[in-house]
Design an enzyme around this catalytic site. Structure first.
Site, short mmCIF file in Angstrom:
data_model
loop_
_atom_site.label_atom_id
_atom_site.label_comp_id
_atom_site.label_asym_id
_atom_site.label_seq_id
_atom_site.Cartn_x
_atom_site.Cartn_y
_atom_site.Cartn_z
N HIS A 48 -20.23 10.25 -20.76
CA HIS A 48 -21.42 11.07 -21.13
C HIS A 48 -22.28 10.54 -22.13
O HIS A 48 -21.86 10.26 -23.21
CB HIS A 48 -20.94 12.44 -21.69
CG HIS A 48 -21.94 13.57 -21.66
ND1 HIS A 48 -21.97 14.49 -20.66
CD2 HIS A 48 -22.91 13.72 -22.69
CE1 HIS A 48 -22.98 15.27 -20.99
NE2 HIS A 48 -23.65 15.05 -22.07
N ASP A 50 -26.76 10.92 -23.10
CA ASP A 50 -27.96 11.96 -23.09
C ASP A 50 -29.17 11.09 -22.86
O ASP A 50 -30.33 11.47 -23.35
CB ASP A 50 -27.88 13.10 -23.90
CG ASP A 50 -26.83 13.90 -23.37
OD1 ASP A 50 -27.40 14.63 -22.36
OD2 ASP A 50 -25.89 14.44 -24.15
N GLU A 161 -25.10 18.38 -16.40
CA GLU A 161 -24.39 18.84 -17.47
C GLU A 161 -24.71 20.27 -17.27
O GLU A 161 -25.84 20.71 -18.00
CB GLU A 161 -24.74 18.44 -18.90
CG GLU A 161 -23.95 18.92 -20.00
CD GLU A 161 -24.19 18.21 -21.28
OE1 GLU A 161 -23.60 18.60 -22.16
OE2 GLU A 161 -25.05 17.45 -21.34
N HIS A 188 -22.77 25.11 -19.56
CA HIS A 188 -23.28 24.47 -20.81
C HIS A 188 -23.05 25.64 -21.82
O HIS A 188 -21.91 26.05 -21.88
CB HIS A 188 -24.64 23.86 -20.74
CG HIS A 188 -24.89 23.04 -21.92
ND1 HIS A 188 -25.99 22.92 -22.69
CD2 HIS A 188 -24.30 21.70 -22.13
CE1 HIS A 188 -25.71 22.09 -23.91
NE2 HIS A 188 -24.88 21.30 -23.12
N HIS A 229 -17.18 22.03 -22.21
CA HIS A 229 -18.46 23.23 -22.50
C HIS A 229 -17.81 24.52 -21.90
O HIS A 229 -18.36 25.61 -22.15
CB HIS A 229 -19.70 22.80 -21.85
CG HIS A 229 -20.52 22.16 -22.88
ND1 HIS A 229 -20.72 22.36 -23.99
CD2 HIS A 229 -20.85 20.65 -22.65
CE1 HIS A 229 -21.62 21.58 -24.73
NE2 HIS A 229 -21.56 20.39 -23.76
N HIS A 250 -16.70 15.05 -22.03
CA HIS A 250 -16.89 14.76 -23.67
C HIS A 250 -16.20 15.76 -24.44
O HIS A 250 -17.21 16.82 -24.99
CB HIS A 250 -18.53 14.55 -23.76
CG HIS A 250 -19.30 15.66 -23.33
ND1 HIS A 250 -19.60 16.09 -22.16
CD2 HIS A 250 -20.33 16.35 -24.22
CE1 HIS A 250 -20.33 16.96 -22.19
NE2 HIS A 250 -20.81 17.18 -23.42
N ASP A 358 -21.01 11.14 -25.95
CA ASP A 358 -22.08 12.13 -26.14
C ASP A 358 -23.36 11.47 -26.92
O ASP A 358 -24.05 12.18 -27.60
CB ASP A 358 -21.63 13.30 -26.92
CG ASP A 358 -22.31 14.54 -26.45
OD1 ASP A 358 -23.37 14.33 -25.83
OD2 ASP A 358 -22.06 15.77 -27.18
#
Length: 426
Positions: A48, A50, A161, A188, A229, A250, A358
């Site tokens: 993961h 971003d 995500e 999420h 999540h 993650h 992350d």
């Protein structure tokens, strides 16, 4: 006697000479050397990252003028933006050989805007990969990952995500897969209409019937189910439905940090039975229990100040800033990430842990893991704790490669199954 004594002395002398001339015993490799050998044999497959979110927030998905070779000078204090955690040079330094790029969009968007935004994020990710063909290679299968690594390129995969990205439509889910998405995180920060998030008020006690169909259809087409999540009820419902390995892209161990989005020992044992993987991240709030506690105290202080200074937001904000200066957030360190890994190994086994940093999705990290270049330091810490090179190779990418191959094998075995259908909403 003298004759035999002289022969014996000669033998001793020859043996001593042989011993003196033999090369000294090779020194045991250092933890750093074990880590280096493991990462050369099996580069990191990170679950993961971003960067696509950063491209959207900082640049509105415009790549013109963006240099992904070096992003160390991307800080913008005027916008309260720190420098990005990721670029090609630091990915190379960190021995990252495969990366799931997260196409995150806000969970506050309505269905139609969430679908559009996800399509735009898939587009910008594919354009970024295409812009650096010497370093990045789009991957949609385990074979693609192996081919890219062999060619010395960073295999670039796409992960969605949040289940809000499909707008409640299995048709949209299938089209996202066709565009290259290879995992979807079921929730999420907010619930979806069909699954509970770890950080929202429970609505469904896990998955609804439609949520179970989402999991089934994902596995039928070969899309990895991601449980980061999600609430524990959603985790357990999914593991009960799943027939192929699932992932946590993650997340960490709840026994180490009691955050609700981390996996409990009950979940970790079920994950091992499923054959899946949990990929550990570096965000202090999820890694370090002391940080989670600090956040709770800070939230209480913020509420107190806002109540004390009703109608005076500037005074409340100053008070909170002063409190933070006097009570800095504990960030933890590399050892805390290693503690999470060791706990997962103890409960689930060495075959069920990986890494999902992350990076570029969090504002701060544990000390010593400030960007994607720092993975070798974590692997040296794990080697120092007694993990073998073979163990480290599994953690780096071997486990994730196995999981993806298993998910693909399940999909191949069910290729003739009809798609699960659901009526359109409008």
């Amino acid at each position: 006697m003298t004759k035999y004594r002289n022969l014996w002395l000669a033998g001793v002398s020859l043996a001593s000479a042989a011993t003196m001339s033999a090369p000294a015993a090779l020194a045991a490799p250092t933890p750093e050397q074990v880590a280096e050998a493991a990462l050369r044999a099996a580069p990191v497959w990170d679950g993961h990252n971003d960067v696509p979110e950063q491209l959207r927030e900082r640049r509105k998905d415009v790549l013109a003028g963006f240099d992904f070779r070096d992003t160390t000078r991307t800080a913008d204090p005027a916008k309260d933006e720190q420098a990005m955690h990721t670029d090609l040079a630091r990915l190379r330094k960190g021995h990252v050989g495969a990366q799931f790029w997260s196409v995150y969009v806000s969970a506050a968007l309505d269905d139609q805007h969430a679908v559009q935004a996800t399509l735009e994020q898939i587009d910008v990710t594919r354009r970024l990969v295409a812009a650096y063909p010497g370093d990045l290679q789009l991957a949609t299968s385990a074979a693609d990952v192996e081919k890219a690594m062999k060619a010395g390129r960073i295999a670039s995969l796409i992960g969605m995500e949040g289940g809000h990205s499909i707008g409640g439509s299995l048709g949209v889910l299938r089209q996202m897969y066709a565009l290259g998405a290879r995992y979807m995180t079921l929730t999420h920060f907010k619930n979806t209409p069909w699954a509970d998030s770890a950080t929202d008020k429970p609505e469904h006690d896990g998955l609804t019937d439609f949520g179970r169909d989402v999991v089934r259809e994902m596995q039928r087409i070969g899309m990895l189910v991601d449980l980061s999540h999600t609430s524990e009820a959603t985790m357990m419902d999914t593991l009960a439905v799943a027939r192929a390995p699932v992932i946590f892209s993650h997340s960490n161990a709840r026994a180490i940090n009691h955050h609700t989005r981390n996996a409990s020992d009950t979940v970790l044992k079920a994950l091992a039975a499923n054959g899946g993987i949990i990929m550990v991240n570096v965000f202090p709030t999820y890694v370090v229990e002391e940080t989670r506690q600090w956040n709770a105290v800070r939230a209480g202080e913020k509420a107190r100040l806002e109540a004390l200074y009703i109608g005076e937001p500037e005074a409340a904000a100053k008070g909170l800033k002063d409190w933070e200066a006097a009570h800095p957030m504990p960030r933890g360190a590399i050892k805390d990430v290693a503690d999470n890994i060791d706990h997962i190994v103890a409960v689930s086994g060495i075959d069920h842990v990986g890494l999902g940093g992350d990076f570029d999705g969090v504002g701060t990290t544990v000390v010593g893991m400030e960007d994607v270049s720092t993975y070798p330091a974590l692997f040296a810490e794990l080697a120092r704790r007694g993990h073998s090179q073979a163990d480290l190779e599994k953690i780096a990418s071997g486990n994730m490669l196995r999981v993806m191959k298993a998910a693909e094998a399940y999909a191949a075995a069910h290729r003739a199954d009809p798609p699960i259908e659901s009526p359109t909403a409008f």
